[in-house]
Design an enzyme around this catalytic site. Structure first.
Site, short mmCIF file in Angstrom:
data_model
loop_
_atom_site.label_atom_id
_atom_site.label_comp_id
_atom_site.label_asym_id
_atom_site.label_seq_id
_atom_site.Cartn_x
_atom_site.Cartn_y
_atom_site.Cartn_z
N LYS A 1 -11.87 8.60 -2.94
CA LYS A 1 -12.86 9.23 -1.90
C LYS A 1 -12.99 10.47 -2.07
O LYS A 1 -14.11 11.05 -1.67
CB LYS A 1 -12.63 8.63 -0.50
CG LYS A 1 -12.89 7.32 -0.09
CD LYS A 1 -13.05 6.96 1.22
CE LYS A 1 -13.18 5.64 1.24
NZ LYS A 1 -13.76 5.16 2.92
N LYS B 1 -15.68 -2.20 -5.64
CA LYS B 1 -15.87 -3.25 -4.36
C LYS B 1 -17.12 -2.80 -3.80
O LYS B 1 -17.58 -1.63 -3.90
CB LYS B 1 -14.47 -2.99 -3.59
CG LYS B 1 -14.29 -1.69 -2.67
CD LYS B 1 -13.74 -1.92 -1.63
CE LYS B 1 -13.89 -0.63 -0.74
NZ LYS B 1 -13.61 -0.87 0.67
N LYS C 1 -19.50 -0.17 2.51
CA LYS C 1 -20.64 0.19 3.30
C LYS C 1 -21.17 1.50 3.00
O LYS C 1 -22.37 1.69 3.40
CB LYS C 1 -20.41 0.00 4.78
CG LYS C 1 -19.22 0.62 5.36
CD LYS C 1 -19.05 0.61 6.79
CE LYS C 1 -17.66 0.04 6.90
NZ LYS C 1 -16.45 0.78 7.02
N1 AQP Z 1 -15.55 -5.33 -0.58
C1 AQP Z 1 -14.75 -5.87 0.32
N2 AQP Z 1 -14.37 -6.98 0.41
C2 AQP Z 1 -13.20 -7.60 1.16
N3 AQP Z 1 -13.01 -6.75 2.10
C3 AQP Z 1 -13.51 -5.56 2.35
N4 AQP Z 1 -13.43 -4.70 3.40
C4 AQP Z 1 -14.02 -3.51 3.08
N5 AQP Z 1 -14.67 -3.92 1.84
C5 AQP Z 1 -14.47 -4.97 1.42
C6 AQP Z 1 -12.34 -4.82 4.47
O1 AQP Z 1 -13.38 -4.53 5.49
C7 AQP Z 1 -12.52 -4.09 6.60
C8 AQP Z 1 -13.18 -2.81 7.44
O2 AQP Z 1 -13.13 -1.51 6.40
P1 AQP Z 1 -13.14 -0.23 6.96
O3 AQP Z 1 -14.35 0.29 7.83
O4 AQP Z 1 -11.74 0.24 7.49
O5 AQP Z 1 -13.23 0.58 5.70
P2 AQP Z 1 -13.00 0.40 4.12
O6 AQP Z 1 -12.13 -0.55 3.93
O7 AQP Z 1 -13.13 1.68 3.42
O8 AQP Z 1 -14.50 -0.52 3.82
P3 AQP Z 1 -15.88 0.02 3.49
O9 AQP Z 1 -16.84 -0.95 3.55
O10 AQP Z 1 -15.50 0.35 1.86
O11 AQP Z 1 -16.37 1.38 3.96
P4 AQP Z 1 -16.53 2.76 3.36
O12 AQP Z 1 -17.48 2.59 2.36
O13 AQP Z 1 -16.71 3.72 4.48
O14 AQP Z 1 -15.24 2.95 2.81
C9 AQP Z 1 -11.27 -3.54 6.18
O15 AQP Z 1 -10.41 -4.75 6.52
C10 AQP Z 1 -11.47 -3.75 4.50
O16 AQP Z 1 -10.33 -4.00 4.01
#
Ligand code: AQP
Length: 326
Positions: free
Chosen positions: A111, A194, A197
């Site tokens: 990040k 991956k 969001k």
């Molecule tokens: N691609 C994915 N496949 C499976 N699980 C996923 N998670 C995120 N992306 C995937 C799981 O969703 C939960 C919430 O995630 P978070 O909001 O804590 O942040 P994150 O893991 O960083 O999710 P994002 O979507 O990638 O958000 P951003 O882009 O803001 O960093 C977690 O349990 C995560 O494992």
């Protein structure tokens, strides 16, 4: 009774990856354990956020928790910043965490890569996550695979605190969906990354995307060379990812999907995949709309914070006492 905690950041529109990797499992856990599910807004602030968007998305994540099957009468749903103990415990844990441990975190490396101004909070984020989990004497944490390293750090901190001060924390275990069952859903535009969001909107399916947008995104999703629909992570990473999504949304096995579409080309497979995803998301979107009545989500979140607060405060006081805070 076993305790479960998990959180989701309001850092963008929730994706199918968030649902299949984590939120779908929250609904299952609520019938097996005492569950706490948090909209972790303080985590979202580790990167710049538009205040209006953050406010809207915070409520959206809570509404989507419920729309995805979490019953607020069974599980506790709350906003992280409404329970002050999260920020307070983070400070104490930061005093017990080593720089080297945080420097090893791959999510920070990803990040912060190529960014000029990276907040100190992005670096210390995993300690806030440890505080979130440890405050609720959590036994199990349902997360996607990307959070595995943060969970390991949480366990290391808990064990260190218990060794130094006596029993303070429950040492939690991660629950990560087994291989091919949603632990890591990949981007539609680059299957080596991956689905996330906060990434480009075309790379993911948002839970609130309308049907025509879902169909368009799936139609233009990258595929691999050849035309055979077959599960092969090395030779066919893009199709394999789409097959996993199909399988999880429909309940059909990967073998059944390969047998059905094997030689009929990608076009028919993608069209049917779009239908299956739309069928999965339509009831979630309908329930989300019902929760949009003014005041509904606010009162659920106020009740959730009132339930979470005394539990979190008890754990915080336990450590404050052990550390010599008067
Ligand atoms: N691609 C994915 N496949 C499976 N699980 C996923 N998670 C995120 N992306 C995937 C799981 O969703 C939960 C919430 O995630 P978070 O909001 O804590 O942040 P994150 O893991 O960083 O999710 P994002 O979507 O990638 O958000 P951003 O882009 O803001 O960093 C977690 O349990 C995560 O494992």
């Amino acid at each position: 009774m076993k305790r479960v905690f998990s959180g989701v950041q309001p850092s963008g529109e929730l994706t199918l990856g968030n649902y299949l990797g984590a939120i779908r499992n929250f609904a299952t856990f609520q019938h097996q354990a005492e569950c706490f599910f948090s909209v972790v807004d303080l985590h979202a602030l580790t990167v710049p956020q538009d205040p209006g968007n953050l406010r809207r998305r915070t409520h959206d994540v809570a509404k989507l928790f419920i729309a995805c099957g979490i019953d607020p009468d069974v599980a506790t749903i709350f906003i992280q910043s409404h329970v002050g103990a999260h920020a307070e415990l983070t400070w104490l844990l930061l005093c017990l965490t080593y720089m080297g441990e945080l420097q090893r975190m791959t999510q920070f490396k990803e990040k912060s890569q190529g960014k000029e101004n990276v907040s100190a909070a992005l670096f210390t984020y995993p300690v806030l996550m440890a505080a979130d989990i440890l405050l609720y004497d959590t036994h199990e944490v349902p997360v996607g695979e990307d959070q595995k390293q943060h969970l390991e750090l949480t366990r290391d901190i808990a064990i260190r605190v218990n060794n130094r001060f006596g029993e303070v924390f429950v040492v939690p275990e991660p629950y990560i969906p087994p291989k091919n069952t949603g632990g890591r859903i990949m981007s539609l535009t680059d299957p080596t990354k991956k689905m996330a969001k906060s990434a480009d909107a075309n790379s993911s399916i948002a839970l609130l995307d309308p049907p025509d947008v879902i169909a368009k995104k799936i139609k233009s999703a990258v595929t691999d060379s050849g035309r055979e629909v077959r599960y092969d992570e090395v030779e066919k990473p893009a199709i394999s990812n789409l097959m996993v999504i199909y399988s999880l949304c429909s309940g059909d096995s990967l073998d059944d999907i390969a047998a059905r579409y094997g030689t009929s080309g990608y076009g028919k497979f993608k069209k049917d995949l779009a239908d299956v995803v739309i069928q999965t998301l339509t009831p979630i979107q309908a329930r989300y709309e019902e929760l949009s009545e003014p005041g509904v989500i606010e009162s659920i979140l106020a009740a959730g914070a009132a339930k979470a607060e005394p539990i979190a405060q008890r754990t915080l006081s336990r450590l404050q006492d052990k550390m010599g805070i008067v």
